[in-house]
Scaffold this motif. Structure first.
Motif, PDB file in Angstrom:
ATOM      1  N   VAL A 106      17.238  44.952   6.699  1.00  0.00           N
ATOM      2  CA  VAL A 106      16.175  45.469   7.502  1.00  0.00           C
ATOM      3  C   VAL A 106      16.769  46.799   8.174  1.00  0.00           C
ATOM      4  N   VAL A 107      17.907  46.708   8.954  1.00  0.00           N
ATOM      5  CA  VAL A 107      18.681  47.837   9.618  1.00  0.00           C
ATOM      6  C   VAL A 107      18.919  48.937   8.649  1.00  0.00           C
ATOM      7  N   LEU A 108      19.635  48.666   7.737  1.00  0.00           N
ATOM      8  CA  LEU A 108      20.046  49.727   6.588  1.00  0.00           C
ATOM      9  C   LEU A 108      18.880  50.531   5.961  1.00  0.00           C
ATOM     10  N   LEU A 109      17.955  49.552   5.623  1.00  0.00           N
ATOM     11  CA  LEU A 109      16.825  50.484   4.794  1.00  0.00           C
ATOM     12  C   LEU A 109      15.771  51.006   5.917  1.00  0.00           C
ATOM     13  N   GLY A 110      15.644  50.723   7.231  1.00  0.00           N
ATOM     14  CA  GLY A 110      15.135  51.097   8.438  1.00  0.00           C
ATOM     15  C   GLY A 110      15.794  52.521   8.496  1.00  0.00           C
ATOM     16  N   SER A 111      17.122  52.578   8.732  1.00  0.00           N
ATOM     17  CA  SER A 111      17.932  53.727   8.952  1.00  0.00           C
ATOM     18  C   SER A 111      17.681  54.845   7.820  1.00  0.00           C
ATOM     19  N   SER A 112      17.816  54.242   6.776  1.00  0.00           N
ATOM     20  CA  SER A 112      17.720  55.203   5.665  1.00  0.00           C
ATOM     21  C   SER A 112      16.270  55.725   5.702  1.00  0.00           C
ATOM     22  N   LEU A 113      14.994  55.277   5.828  1.00  0.00           N
ATOM     23  CA  LEU A 113      13.961  55.673   6.112  1.00  0.00           C
ATOM     24  C   LEU A 113      13.788  56.559   7.074  1.00  0.00           C
TER      25      LEU A 113
END
Length: 202
Positions: A106-113
């Motif tokens: 969740v953190v990695l995808l959220g940061s990417s977005l």
């Protein structure tokens, strides 16, 4: 043609019946009923031991059925983790690891977005710019968050791949522990505390 077929069917049935009778006569001399019913043939001293062995076999079959009903398949766990990272771990009761992997994803995808959104804002300004200096500035401003976005996305993919790999391991561990728990529970139920001491029921 039909009469010929009926004749052949009757002939075959009679032949099979005669052969069965002959085999039964030939092998009847070697068949020893007393030896066949002797419980010591299988290591049993009496019929009571034979009954105990029968009950033990039935109980083991029941335990195996319980295991088959509750065990997890690697394919099913992989499908869950592929859809939602950590779901396969939750199914295998590996809650801590599942929460960590899901949180990381969740953190990695959220940061990417987040960085992708920033990059797109700067890129939209670049497309709407009229001045060369402003165009260059907006384009450069879009590059850095876009690189961050791609880096975080790559890490998210790596975590997702590791989640799939580890799902197989935790599923195997779950199935192994499941069988041990079933055996342990079975043994616990067969140990009875009585006024005269502890008795074990087999």
């Amino acid at each position: 043609m039909r009469n010929t077929r009926l004749f052949m069917d009757k002939y075959m049935k009679r032949t099979i019946l005669i052969m069965a009778c002959l085999f039964s006569i030939l092998f009847a001399q070697d068949f020893d009923l007393e030896k066949f019913t002797d419980p010591q043939k299988y290591g049993w001293d009496d019929f009571e031991q034979r009954n105990e062995a029968k009950m033990d076999l039935q109980e083991r079959q029941r335990l195996l059925q319980i295991y088959r009903m509750n065990k997890l398949t690697a394919a099913g766990s992989l499908a869950k983790s592929a859809l939602i990272p950590g779901w396969g771990h939750f199914s295998a009761k590996s809650y801590t690891k599942g929460q960590i992997l899901l949180g990381m994803e969740v953190v990695l995808l959220g940061s990417s977005l987040y960085f992708y959104d920033q990059a797109m804002d700067s890129y939209d300004k670049y497309k709407n710019s009229d001045q060369i200096d402003e165009m260059n500035q907006n384009y450069n401003d879009a590059l850095e968050p876009y690189r961050y976005s791609q880096a975080f996305l790559g890490l998210a993919i790596l975590v997702w791949a590791y989640t799939l790999y580890d799902t197989v391991n935790v599923t195997e561990d779950y199935n192994s522990n499941l069988w041990n728990d079933i055996i342990r529970e079975y043994n616990r139920q067969n140990v009875i505390i009585t006024p005269t001491g502890i008795s074990v029921r087999f």
